[in-house]
Scaffold this active site. Structure first.
Site, PDB file in Angstrom:
ATOM      1  CD  GLU A 225     -67.709  25.085  50.244  1.00 23.59           C
ATOM      2  OE1 GLU A 225     -67.382  24.337  49.320  1.00 23.59           O
ATOM      3  OE2 GLU A 225     -67.909  26.298  50.104  1.00 23.59           O
ATOM      4  CD  GLU A 421     -65.275  29.465  51.689  1.00 18.40           C
ATOM      5  OE1 GLU A 421     -65.500  29.342  50.468  1.00 18.40           O
ATOM      6  OE2 GLU A 421     -64.634  28.630  52.352  1.00 18.40           O
TER       7      GLU A 421
HETATM    8  C1  BGP Z   1     -65.275  26.924  48.415  1.00 14.91           C
HETATM    9  C2  BGP Z   1     -64.076  26.535  49.226  1.00 14.91           C
HETATM   10  C3  BGP Z   1     -62.975  27.527  49.172  1.00 14.91           C
HETATM   11  C4  BGP Z   1     -62.818  28.174  47.819  1.00 14.91           C
HETATM   12  C5  BGP Z   1     -64.145  28.656  47.274  1.00 14.91           C
HETATM   13  C6  BGP Z   1     -64.161  29.179  45.870  1.00 14.91           C
HETATM   14  O1  BGP Z   1     -65.892  25.779  47.906  1.00 14.91           O
HETATM   15  O2  BGP Z   1     -64.426  26.359  50.575  1.00 14.91           O
HETATM   16  O3  BGP Z   1     -61.835  26.854  49.609  1.00 14.91           O
HETATM   17  O4  BGP Z   1     -62.193  27.298  46.986  1.00 14.91           O
HETATM   18  O5  BGP Z   1     -65.016  27.585  47.253  1.00 14.91           O
HETATM   19  O6  BGP Z   1     -65.454  29.217  45.317  1.00 14.91           O
HETATM   20  P1  BGP Z   1     -66.163  28.068  44.460  1.00 14.91           P
HETATM   21  O7  BGP Z   1     -67.233  27.500  45.305  1.00 14.91           O
HETATM   22  O8  BGP Z   1     -66.691  28.761  43.291  1.00 14.91           O
HETATM   23  O9  BGP Z   1     -65.128  27.091  44.081  1.00 14.91           O
END
Ligand code: BGP
Length: 522
Positions: A225, A421
């Site tokens: 990210e 993710e």
């Molecule tokens: C991403 C990250 C993860 C985790 C996840 C949670 O941004 O890569 O490490 O924190 O987010 O979801 P959200 O995007 O809602 O924070």
């Protein structure tokens, strides 16, 4: 640790449900037999009514994923490992940031997190019980190079080596992310991502990790990210290092991040055996058409390319778009042609973290060729408990899975895609209003199941149309340290008791296992 064995199948409890059935709609009173006993109505591709039973056996079922599709879960080193001062790990910029008063919503930190550093063997068994065939984890740069560069720390390498061996012994394919935000403090002290040398140091670190692990790790993600760690770490300041840079400086950080990615791709290629695959894991600014008609779809394609110009677009095209350079003007990043060639180094796949569409898009007669349509305040949303919607919210947009993958093919002809993710922060505190009781000790996270299933349907829609998505990693294996949200937002398929470190499967773990085992939406 509790095993999944013996998790009861979902029983219908609580308030009446209304299920559409052949011949009308009837209420399903509490305590009645499970839904399996009912014929739920759907329509086949020709629009004819059919029951769930017919659908399963008729061959028209739209729920299957392609053969070989990988089901897995994802985590990140800083969020799960703990052991921040063990075996020679150097400090990272997150260690200090988390100690700043007010930086972490609930005042917690990651010193213990979920103690994965000591429990990794048990955690691999948790994956096994999910029928998972892949696992995405991250390597902590400060464990490998405590000073960011220079002499590697053998004990740090050994930890990941043991983890990889354990995964392989359990028939779980390791997917390693090289940077999930824990920059070595020493590098941060020298300017961190504002300093171009950090990109070079990242390349060296990536090449070194490949030289140590690529005999057993076939898939590497460079950076997790880009947009999140840059925009929130250096723009709004809500993630480490908590800076709020001026536009020109921020653009330079963006440029260094993508340059680091390109250098890492090259270094991995130089060090790893042939066949090792490498790509980014970005959370793109995902967009979807407000209405699925050709003009809005065209506009959405344009929006996807331009809204991601500083990250995904430059990595996949090796050039900044004209619109990006015009818009940034005097604040544009300073770069060379050679930088662009490096940034655009050929990759093997794109990893994409998809939680929601950031924008709905419609066609417009303006110079950009698109317009974003804001979400209504009443749009269904997954919220972090206690955190105002203005700070974090995930609009319920299952179609982001379809468009977020299809547009990668339409725009850039991407040949291999992983959902790196996807998940939601559904957190059930026993005394919170609306929280439903556990069923036989199993957290009743129906919201996570319903949410995930809807996203999977749209992912399946993409794969059925030939979009080359090869795997899905659910965020996350278990509850963990959610950055500035602290320990409160819980994303896990397993719930973690932060006092005892006991892991307990939630109902969603059973759902995931059913999907993974059948390679289909369950
Ligand atoms: C991403 C990250 C993860 C985790 C996840 C949670 O941004 O890569 O490490 O924190 O987010 O979801 P959200 O995007 O809602 O924070």
């Amino acid at each position: 640790m509790t095993s999944l064995e013996g998790v009861p199948h979902m029983a219908v409890v609580g308030a009446d449900l209304h299920v559409e059935v052949a011949g009308g709609s009837r209420g399903l009173p509490a305590g009645q037999p499970g839904l399996d006993d009912w014929d739920v109505v759907s329509r086949d591709s020709g629009g004819a009514l059919m029951t769930s039973n017919q659908e399963a056996t008729s061959g028209t079922s739209a729920r299957k994923f392609p053969d070989g599709f990988l089901w897995g879960t994802a985590t990140a080193a800083y969020q799960i490992e703990g052991a921040l001062e063990e075996d020679g790990r150097g400090p990272s910029m997150w260690d200090g940031f988390a100690r700043r008063p007010g930086a972490i919503y609930d005042g917690s930190n990651a010193e213990v997190a979920v103690d994965h550093y000591h429990r990794y063997r048990d955690d691999v068994q948790l994956m096994k019980q999910l029928a998972a065939r892949a696992y995405r984890f991250s390597i902590a740069w400060p464990r490998i190079f405590p000073e960011g560069a220079g002499t590697p720390n053998q004990k740090g390498v050994d930890f990941y080596s043991r983890l990889v061996d354990e995964l392989r012994a359990n028939d779980i394919e390791p997917f390693a992310t090289l940077y999930h935000w824990d920059l070595p403090q020493t590098l941060h002290d020298k300017g961190g991502w504002q300093n171009r040398n950090t990109a070079a140091a990242f390349g060296d670190y990536a090449g070194y990790v490949a030289s140590q692990l690529a005999d057993r790790v076939r898939y590497f993600f460079t950076i997790n990210e880009f947009s999140t760690f840059v925009e929130r770490g250096y723009g709004t300041g809500t993630l480490a290092p908590g800076l709020q840079l001026a536009p020109a400086e921020l653009n330079q950080v963006r440029h260094h991040a993508v340059l680091a990615h390109g250098l890492a791709v090259q270094a991995i290629r130089a060090q790893a055996p042939q066949g090792t695959k490498v790509g980014p894991a970005e959370q793109a600014i995902d967009v979807q058409p407000i209405i699925e008609t050709p003009e809005h779809i065209d506009a959405t394609r344009t929006a996807m390319r331009e809204l991601n110009a500083g990250y995904l677009t430059v990595m996949l095209e090796g050039t900044y778009t004209d619109a990006f350079l015009t818009q940034t003007g005097a604040d544009a990043p300073k770069f060379t042609e050679d930088d662009l060639r490096t940034i655009g180094s050929p990759i093997d796949f794109v990893g994409t973290n998809i939680y929601a569409s950031h924008h709905l898009v419609r066609a417009a007669g303006n110079p950009a060729g698109f317009e974003v349509v804001p979400y209504q305040g009443t749009h269904p949303d997954a919220l972090w408990p206690g955190i105002p919607k203005s700070i974090v919210s995930l609009p319920f947009t299952p179609e982001s899975m379809y468009w977020g993958t299809k547009l990668l093919v339409d725009l850039w002809d991407v040949k291999e895609i992983y959902i790196t993710e996807n998940g939601g922060p559904f957190t059930h505190e026993p005394d919170a209003e609306g929280s439903q009781p556990a069923i036989d000790g199993i957290e009743n996270d129906t919201d996570r199941i319903v949410w995930t299933r809807a996203y999977l349907h749209q992912l399946q829609r993409a794969t059925a149309e030939g979009v080359p998505v090869r795997g899905y990693f659910h965020w996350s294996l278990m509850d963990n340290f959610e950055w500035s949200g602290g320990l409160r937002p819980r994303f896990g398929l397993y719930s973690v008791n932060y006092e005892t470190q006991e892991r307990t499967p939630k109902l969603s773990a059973e759902f995931f296992r059913a999907c993974a085992a059948a390679n289909a939406i369950a």
